[in-house]
Design an enzyme around this catalytic site. Sequence first.
Site, PDB file in Angstrom:
ATOM      1  N   HIS A   7       0.858  -1.186   0.000  1.00 15.94           N
ATOM      2  CA  HIS A   7       0.000   0.000   0.000  1.00 15.94           C
ATOM      3  C   HIS A   7       0.898   1.241   0.000  1.00 15.94           C
ATOM      4  O   HIS A   7       1.881   1.288   0.743  1.00 15.94           O
ATOM      5  CB  HIS A   7      -0.901   0.004   1.224  1.00 15.94           C
ATOM      6  CG  HIS A   7      -2.060   0.940   1.129  1.00 15.94           C
ATOM      7  ND1 HIS A   7      -1.910   2.311   1.254  1.00 15.94           N
ATOM      8  CD2 HIS A   7      -3.380   0.733   0.901  1.00 15.94           C
ATOM      9  CE1 HIS A   7      -3.087   2.886   1.115  1.00 15.94           C
ATOM     10  NE2 HIS A   7      -4.003   1.947   0.912  1.00 15.94           N
ATOM     11  N   ARG A  30      -6.323  10.561  -0.475  1.00 16.61           N
ATOM     12  CA  ARG A  30      -5.970  10.960  -1.845  1.00 16.61           C
ATOM     13  C   ARG A  30      -7.218  11.176  -2.678  1.00 16.61           C
ATOM     14  O   ARG A  30      -7.244  12.018  -3.580  1.00 16.61           O
ATOM     15  CB  ARG A  30      -5.081   9.892  -2.481  1.00 16.61           C
ATOM     16  CG  ARG A  30      -3.650   9.909  -1.958  1.00 16.61           C
ATOM     17  CD  ARG A  30      -2.820   8.771  -2.540  1.00 16.61           C
ATOM     18  NE  ARG A  30      -3.198   7.493  -1.962  1.00 16.61           N
ATOM     19  CZ  ARG A  30      -3.390   6.382  -2.648  1.00 16.61           C
ATOM     20  NH1 ARG A  30      -3.276   6.388  -3.959  1.00 16.61           N
ATOM     21  NH2 ARG A  30      -3.709   5.253  -2.045  1.00 16.61           N
TER      22      ARG A  30
END
Length: 361
Positions: A7, A30
């Site tokens: 990740h 994000r």
Amino acid sequence: MEHVQIHPTGFVDPSDPDASTKVLCGEMIRGVGGILLTPDGTRFVNELSPRDKVVAAQLATGAAAFPILLNAAAAAEAGKHVELYTRKGLLKRLNGVSELAEFILNPPRFVETNGSATATALAQVLSTTLAQYNAAAAAGADEFGKRYFYNAPFDPDGAFVAGWIVPVLHYTMGGITMDSNGAVLRADGTRILGLHAAGEVTGGVHGHNRLGGNSLLECVVFGSIVGKALAEEVKQARALAAEAAMAGGTGRPAVAASTASTVGAAATQATQGSAGDGTATAGGWRQVDRAELSLHTTADDCWVSLYGKVYDFSSFLEEHPAGPESILKLGGTDGTAMYETVHNLGMLDDFTTELVGELVG
């Protein structure tokens, strides 16, 4: 084990930057418009790319950690997520590129920065980076292939929220080979008896890249399959054990609560037949009269009669979900009436190995 999912955003805790485990910085950070920077203050990737693409871009920079930056609008949309991360010290609130530059120039201790860079020079780089990002947002595309610029533009003099992130091990797609019932298989495809697996330890379910949410689904589906398979195997094993135990008509010997005590000695004697001769009924069960049953009332030696059968629940007391006391208080008695208020006859199918004999008299 060659398929490992990494990740791109695990938070670096400033209070423990070398910790081997990290708090995951959720992808929504994000998604609402957060951007990733190098320690030099430049962008390097489409932040909305798949995880493996973002990680590849991170590794290509050679940097050990990366600032993640949200403007006020993005932080507001992230809401409680930002509040939580800020409260944990993983995100910090800043004002303008000057404070952001100071933040970047004081990274976690394992991050190398340009030793000759000044806060003023880095602030200028950051202003340029944000201006380029804002222009790309207005045009609808940037050099990294980004098409969606949520909560843009970034005001260089506005409020920011920033933290440090690193790529982290997130999931392994390879592992133990199993069949459709969760039974573990050897390299030659043969089954290892008595061994099952479910969840991340197994391999081959997700392919090269697990989709978000599917790990939980995998645990639930295969956990259920394995649980049912194990229950059936245990049921069969108990049935075989009960048949073997009853084959000679001797039944199952009780465990005396204390060999030194009068009650314990009497219980042992009665179980072995010198007091109650242990004869079998026409159905093959050992006979247990109420006098013998009444001797077994302790946590080490707890017999209960249910539906005309006598069970030794001594080894099950601590496993009972409701606790041992609800069974122990029925020790030495016929507990059928109390049992029926919560359970049903069919549940006793799982207790064939606890069966002592048949209640008579």
